[in-house]
Design a protein around this motif. Structure first.
Motif, short mmCIF file in Angstrom:
data_model
loop_
_atom_site.label_atom_id
_atom_site.label_comp_id
_atom_site.label_asym_id
_atom_site.label_seq_id
_atom_site.Cartn_x
_atom_site.Cartn_y
_atom_site.Cartn_z
N CYS A 2 0.83 -1.20 0.00
CA CYS A 2 0.00 0.00 0.00
C CYS A 2 0.86 1.25 0.00
O CYS A 2 1.23 1.76 1.05
CB CYS A 2 -0.92 -0.02 1.21
N THR A 3 1.22 1.72 -1.16
CA THR A 3 2.03 2.93 -1.27
C THR A 3 1.70 3.69 -2.53
O THR A 3 1.32 3.10 -3.52
CB THR A 3 3.54 2.58 -1.25
N MET A 4 1.84 5.02 -2.47
CA MET A 4 1.62 5.86 -3.64
C MET A 4 2.92 6.46 -4.13
O MET A 4 2.93 7.15 -5.14
CB MET A 4 0.62 6.97 -3.30
N ASP A 81 -7.29 8.64 0.11
CA ASP A 81 -6.32 8.01 -0.76
C ASP A 81 -6.97 7.26 -1.92
O ASP A 81 -6.46 7.27 -3.04
CB ASP A 81 -5.44 7.04 0.04
N MET A 85 -6.13 7.78 -5.84
CA MET A 85 -5.63 6.71 -6.68
C MET A 85 -6.55 6.48 -7.87
O MET A 85 -6.09 6.18 -8.97
CB MET A 85 -5.47 5.42 -5.87
N ASN A 177 -1.11 -0.08 -10.65
CA ASN A 177 -0.74 0.37 -9.31
C ASN A 177 -1.89 1.11 -8.63
O ASN A 177 -2.19 0.88 -7.47
CB ASN A 177 0.51 1.26 -9.39
N ASN A 181 -3.91 -0.16 -5.39
CA ASN A 181 -3.92 0.68 -4.19
C ASN A 181 -5.32 1.10 -3.80
O ASN A 181 -5.63 1.20 -2.62
CB ASN A 181 -3.05 1.92 -4.40
N CYS A 184 -6.49 -2.03 -2.22
CA CYS A 184 -5.64 -2.50 -1.13
C CYS A 184 -5.67 -1.59 0.09
O CYS A 184 -5.66 -2.06 1.21
CB CYS A 184 -4.20 -2.64 -1.63
N ARG A 185 -5.73 -0.28 -0.13
CA ARG A 185 -5.62 0.66 1.00
C ARG A 185 -6.68 0.46 2.07
O ARG A 185 -6.35 0.44 3.25
CB ARG A 185 -5.62 2.11 0.50
#
Length: 197
Positions: A2-4, A81, A85, A177, A181, A184-185
């Protein structure tokens, strides 16, 4: 994961690709880099006027570049977020459309060959060759003017095809991605909440 932060380098990677697409398209208007008369007289392949590198591979990349580079800042300000995304996914779709346009027009232009002066006058001598002229360098001498126009077009159009392919892959990676995300977030936040409880 979980990253941007992954989007930012992708955005920076698109910048030189977009600039090179614009430059390559502009150079197609100047055979051998020094004569604008052919463009003024419209004695260039018609596909040059589709602006595939300027519009498709260049300007259309501005939105993905801005969104990808500023994704982390936007998430910090908005606080949502998943929405951010999803926005990056939409920007990636714009990039995919632009790079696809650039790729397709460049490929068609490459298959058709240049518009040039031959023994029979101005024409596209390789138009019906189905791209076979690319493997028969001896046939390139049919183009008398502009000098070395076949080499010029093949080099620049191949460059546009390569650059647009890279842009497509970068935008595709960010789209995946972003989708991962966005899904996933919320799971990550639930996991963090259960660990802190």
């Amino acid at each position: 994961m979980c990253t941007m932060g992954f989007a930012r380098p992708l955005g920076f990677a698109l910048i030189p690709l977009a600039i090179c697409c614009i430059v390559a398209n502009i150079l197609l208007f100047f055979p051998n880099g020094d004569n604008a008369q052919y463009a003024k007289d419209e004695r260039l392949t018609k596909y040059v006027w589709f602006f595939m590198g300027i519009g498709g591979g260049g300007i259309s990349m501005l939105l993905p570049i801005v969104v990808f580079v500023n994704l982390g800042k936007c998430a910090a300000r908005c606080g949502t977020d998943s929405c951010v995304m999803c926005g990056s996914v939409m920007a990636a779709l714009v990039g995919l459309a632009g790079s696809t346009y650039c790729f397709l027009i460049s490929a068609v232009a490459l298959m058709e060959g240049p518009y040039c002066f031959t023994d029979l006058g101005w024409s596209s001598p390789f138009e019906k060759s189905g791209g076979r002229y690319l493997f028969n360098r001896s046939s390139w001498s049919q183009c008398i003017q502009p000098a070395q126009i076949v080499e010029w077009n093949v080099t620049l159009l191949s460059t546009l095809i390569g650059l647009s392919t890279l842009e497509f892959l970068i935008c595709l990676v960010q789209m995946v991605n972003g989708l991962v995300n966005a899904v996933c977030r919320p799971c990550c936040y639930k996991q963090e909440y259960s660990l802190n409880a």
